[in-house]
Design a protein around this motif. Structure first.
Motif: not given
Length: 492
Positions: A108, A140, A162, A165, A168
């Motif tokens: 990420y 992101i 974040c 995210v 996940e």
């Protein structure tokens, strides 16, 4: 130079996330002035989960970088991670490549400051390989929502906002990485050390750098590499006061030796520990180095140091950027462990965006100890000890010494020059005009250098600001601004 190896690369699609309403339960106060650690914070020590392969159990969080006055004007229109390096690459490519070569394929990238070029580069460089949804480089982008009206307030704030995210996938550790450092590291060794020591947090420290002033703090470590004290200087991370915390669980005997080592800002943090710190214990903290790490130590978390003794450069100033490029020129045989060897390592290549550029064309050019990027057009010029970036056009009788020519985004045709000349009253092409001499300078993208120009720092100025004239001087290095026009017969 190998840019992409289809047999060893494991990449997949990139997604850009701009907003979400799923994070409303993690609101926080952006007006924090000092570190606050609630006394009611639960026990933070969490045992490590069952170990799995890195590509399943570890997610990397790469921080794109914020504003930095010391790198200006290189960061005038781009973030630190997007700064070009070594002719063909961007700084963030080194960090992403370390992840890929370490089999960490959940990556990420959190971006905010001047992020357009960085987002574009990541999306074009690391997408479209189709290896499944669990292998990706995902951008992101900074966002606002009904619950959080402001932008990211720091590294810890960005990660907190974040987390929805990152959850996940059921990873066991997060690897937090600054996106503007230049180094080669096998993260597998780092993760194994973290798991073997059963640490809550592992910080990478520099063991071979004696004069490095780290902006990520310094650690006092004992003979077992346990971090017993963590210090952030007032000048680091915008702090006004010295922050120094000591582990309340450390008990050293009189005969136990300790040493101070600088932190690189690279952290391995257990998933559960990260969630507890950001959502429960330090819900108002903004910065990882100055708030999260000291807070974790003061609460009794087990924080270990992983020592790194290879080449490492924090590209945080114009001088550091210049030195990193000059190091990339040196041959591997002359720089043991230098980053230049990375460009030619078949086992651990440096990845970047694949481009369909022609080979560089050279007409009676004399080139010594230099790197030439793709698609350059070099006439009868002399280039010594320099880095010449992609699509650079250099005319006859030009001499370039100890300099960085970043390159250009386009090829400018003759008809374009004549048309722009009528519109802007200039006929200077993108590139470097005939009989120009450049010494110890950085020429940023798409600059137009006229004929018979002397960029040599004639008066030996250390610091100077001539932005209106298209250049600044930092640490004695002349920096020609992006898109600047330097008229014919000028002397700098």
């Amino acid at each position: 130079m190998q840019i992409y190896s289809s047999s060893s690369t494991k990449l997949t699609n990139l997604h850009i996330i701009k907003s979400s309403s799923h994070h409303n339960q993690w609101r926080h106060n952006h007006n924090l002035k000092q570190l606050v650690v609630p006394s009611s914070c639960p026990n933070l020590s969490v045992s490590n989960s069952q170990q799995h392969p890195l590509n399943q159990s570890v997610a990397a969080i790469v921080l794109g970088g914020g504003s930095d006055a010391e790198l200006y004007p290189l960061t005038k229109t781009r973030s630190k991670g997007a700064i070009p390096i070594a002719a063909n690459y961007r700084l963030i490519d080194a960090v992403i490549s370390n992840c890929i070569n370490s089999d960490i394929t959940k990556i990420y990238a959190i971006t905010q400051f001047n992020s357009t070029s960085l987002n574009s580069h990541l999306s074009r460089a690391y997408t479209g390989f189709g290896l499944g949804k669990d292998r990706f480089v995902e951008v992101i982008a900074a966002y606002q929502s009904l619950e959080d009206q402001g932008w990211f307030q720091g590294t810890a704030d960005a990660i907190r906002r974040c987390l929805w995210v990152f959850e996940e996938f059921p990873v066991t550790e997060f690897l937090v990485l600054p996106g503007h450092h230049l180094y080669r590291m096998d993260y597998k060794t780092l993760i194994e050390d973290h798991r073997r020591s059963r640490a809550d947090i592992t910080i990478v420290g520099l063991s071979s750098v004696s004069d490095h002033d780290s902006g990520f703090g310094s650690m006092e470590v004992d003979s077992t590499n346990l971090v017993t004290r963590f210090t952030i200087n007032p000048d680091d991370k915008g702090q006004q006061d010295l922050i120094s915390v000591e582990s309340r669980t450390s008990r050293r005997s009189d005969g136990t030796s300790s040493q101070y080592v600088p932190s690189t800002g690279i952290y391995v943090i257990g998933r559960e520990q990260m969630v507890k710190l950001l959502r429960e214990c330090l819900v108002k903290a903004k910065d990882m180095a100055s708030e999260i790490i000291p807070g974790a130590i003061s609460q009794g978390m087990k924080v270990k140091a992983h020592m790194f003794d290879g080449y490492w450069e924090d590209v945080k100033s114009v001088g550091a950027y210049y030195r990193a490029n000059m190091e990339s020129i040196k041959r591997c045989i002359l720089v043991v462990g230098g980053f230049n060897c990375r460009f030619y390592d078949r086992q651990c290549p440096l990845y970047t965006m694949p481009r369909c550029l022609p080979p560089s064309s050279m007409s009676e050019a004399v080139i010594n100890d230099s790197i030439i990027g793709d698609g350059c057009i070099l006439d009868r010029c002399v280039i010594r000890g320099s880095v010449v970036g992609m699509r650079t056009r250099i005319s006859d009788e030009v001499i370039i010494e100890d300099s960085i020519i970043v390159g250009s985004d386009i090829y400018e045709m003759e008809e374009d020059v004549r048309r722009k000349g009528r519109e802007k009253k200039t006929e200077i092409r993108i590139g470097i005009g005939a009989k120009t001499r450049i010494r110890r300078a950085i020429v940023d993208k798409n600059a137009r250098i006229g004929q018979n120009v002397m960029i040599i720092n004639r008066d030996n100025v250390e610091e100077g600001n001539r932005e209106a004239e298209g250049y600044v001087i930092r640490e004695g290095i002349i920096v020609i601004l992006r898109n600047a026009v330097i008229p014919n017969d000028s002397t700098i």
